[in-house]
Structure formats: structure tokens, C-alpha cells
Design a protein around this motif. Structure first.
Motif, PDB file in Angstrom:
ATOM      1  N   ILE A 151       0.843  -1.180   0.000  1.00  0.00           N
ATOM      2  CA  ILE A 151       0.000   0.000   0.000  1.00  0.00           C
ATOM      3  C   ILE A 151       0.888   1.243   0.000  1.00  0.00           C
ATOM      4  CG2 ILE A 151      -1.878   1.219   1.163  1.00  0.00           C
ATOM      5  CD1 ILE A 151      -2.348  -1.531   2.685  1.00  0.00           C
ATOM      6  N   PRO A 152       1.096   1.859  -1.174  1.00  0.00           N
ATOM      7  CA  PRO A 152       1.865   3.104  -1.221  1.00  0.00           C
ATOM      8  C   PRO A 152       0.963   4.288  -0.857  1.00  0.00           C
ATOM      9  CG  PRO A 152       1.333   2.362  -3.434  1.00  0.00           C
ATOM     10  CD  PRO A 152       0.768   1.343  -2.488  1.00  0.00           C
ATOM     11  N   VAL A 153       1.421   5.100   0.083  1.00  0.00           N
ATOM     12  CA  VAL A 153       0.596   6.180   0.609  1.00  0.00           C
ATOM     13  C   VAL A 153       1.338   7.515   0.533  1.00  0.00           C
ATOM     14  CG1 VAL A 153      -0.636   7.034   2.650  1.00  0.00           C
ATOM     15  CG2 VAL A 153      -0.533   4.570   2.203  1.00  0.00           C
ATOM     16  N   ASP A 154       0.660   8.503  -0.034  1.00  0.00           N
ATOM     17  CA  ASP A 154       1.121   9.886   0.027  1.00  0.00           C
ATOM     18  C   ASP A 154       0.578  10.404   1.354  1.00  0.00           C
ATOM     19  OD1 ASP A 154       1.882  12.500  -0.376  1.00  0.00           O
ATOM     20  OD2 ASP A 154       0.600  12.820  -2.119  1.00  0.00           O
ATOM     21  N   TYR A 155       1.459  10.563   2.326  1.00  0.00           N
ATOM     22  CA  TYR A 155       1.055  10.791   3.706  1.00  0.00           C
ATOM     23  C   TYR A 155       1.296  12.228   4.134  1.00  0.00           C
ATOM     24  CZ  TYR A 155      -0.390   8.051   7.754  1.00  0.00           C
ATOM     25  OH  TYR A 155      -1.111   7.470   8.750  1.00  0.00           O
ATOM     26  N   THR A 156       0.328  12.819   4.819  1.00  0.00           N
ATOM     27  CA  THR A 156       0.482  14.145   5.409  1.00  0.00           C
ATOM     28  C   THR A 156       0.025  14.085   6.858  1.00  0.00           C
ATOM     29  OG1 THR A 156       0.018  15.224   3.291  1.00  0.00           O
ATOM     30  CG2 THR A 156      -0.169  16.587   5.269  1.00  0.00           C
TER      31      THR A 156
END
Length: 178
Positions: A151-156
Motif C-alpha cells: 500500500i503506497p501512501v502519500d502521507y500528510t
């Protein structure tokens, strides 16, 4: 041969050549910086993020950063630790996947993490492209994976100082297509 003869006739040129070659080798060893980097078929290892800016009073100041601690707690399936990192009225915005939605408050966020942890943990993490905005916002590409999924996540993560301790006020989990 020609280069050797030319180099022997000039005392300055060898030094310049070494500098140019060193610079060229250093440049060729750097990977391109693009949004798809770090999302291969399987992560090679769990890595520590590189912090772009880290003022001493921010969430990214210590060696064991708050974001790393949060991502590690998620990967390990430690719901208590995940929930302890939130401020009183946090928001979790989950973009993509079966848990997509906007969740306001700990009472709404906890069931989301319970479902995720039950379905996925334990996980490994690969963390890249970490950036922080002084003093409270941390962004990164975080890839969570196990034997059955990646699960690739663009995280903020957005933090707020509460009595000298930083707590999560807003979290954005955006699944990225590999």
C-alpha cells in the motif's frame, strides 16, 4: 594515450579533470527525484526518512521522529499507540481504498484503524521523500507492505503543540497508484 600526454604537459588540467570526473560520478550516482520512486514491486528495506528541515521544537527534531513513531505503530498494529498520538479533535482523511472517507474525532478514527490493523498488520514500511514545513506539517511517501499486499501512501501529518507536546490534528492517507 593522448589524454596522458596532454595531462603531463599541463599542471592545472589534471586537478580540473579530477574535479570534473568526481562531480560527474557523484551526479550519476544520484537517483532521479520523481513521484514514482520507491514504489517498485517490493520494498528493499525499511528506511529512515531524511528530514528536509527540522527545527528543534518541531515534530521532526528528534532522531526518532513523531511521524516515524506513528507509521511504526500502524505497521506493528499497535492501536493504543496510534490513538495516543492524536490531539483532542483530530481529522483523518482517507483517500482511496475500502476505508475512504473523512473521519472527525478519535471516536470515529479508532474504528478505522481497528479495521485496517485487523486486515493488514503486521506490516513493513519504506519511507521516502520526507519533507517538513516549519514547524508542524510533515509529508512523505510511505509504503506499507506484507506478504499479500503493498500500500503506497502519500502521507500528510499536521501537528499542534499541546502543553509542549506535539499531537496530530490532521492526517491525510492518500493511496497512490504504483
Amino acid at each position: 594515450m593522448i589524454y596522458t600526454q596532454a595531462l603531463s604537459k599541463c599542471a592545472v588540467f589534471p586537478v580540473l579533470l579530477v574535479l570534473v570526473l568526481s562531480s560527474s560520478v557523484a551526479s550519476s550516482n544520484q537517483s532521479p527525484n520523481n513521484a514514482d520512486s520507491g514504489y517498485s514491486s517490493a520494498p528493499s528495506t525499511t528506511s529512515s526518512p531524511t528530514i528536509v528541515s527540522s527545527p528543534t521544537n518541531s515534530p521532526t527534531a528528534s532522531t526518532t521522529t513523531l511521524p516515524q513513531s506513528h507509521w511504526s505503530a500502524i505497521a506493528q498494529g499497535d492501536l493504543t499507540k496510534v490513538m495516543s498520538q492524536y490531539a483532542e479533535s483530530p481529522t483523518l482523511q482517507w483517500v482511496g481504498g475500502p476505508l475512504a472517507g473523512k473521519y472527525q474525532g478519535k471516536d470515529k478514527i479508532q474504528p478505522v484503524w481497528q479495521k485496517f490493523i485487523k486486515a493488514q498488520a503486521p506490516l513493513e514500511t519504506a519511507i521516502t521523500n520526507v519533507k517538513s514545513t516549519i514547524p508542524e506539517t510533515v509529508k512523505a511517501l510511505v509504503s506499507f507492505s506484507n506478504a499479500k499486499t503493498k500500500i503506497p501512501v502519500d502521507y500528510t501529518l499536521v501537528y499542534k503543540s499541546v502543553s509542549g507536546n506535539y499531537q496530530i490534528t490532521q492526517e491525510i492517507w492518500k493511496i497512490v497508484k504504483p
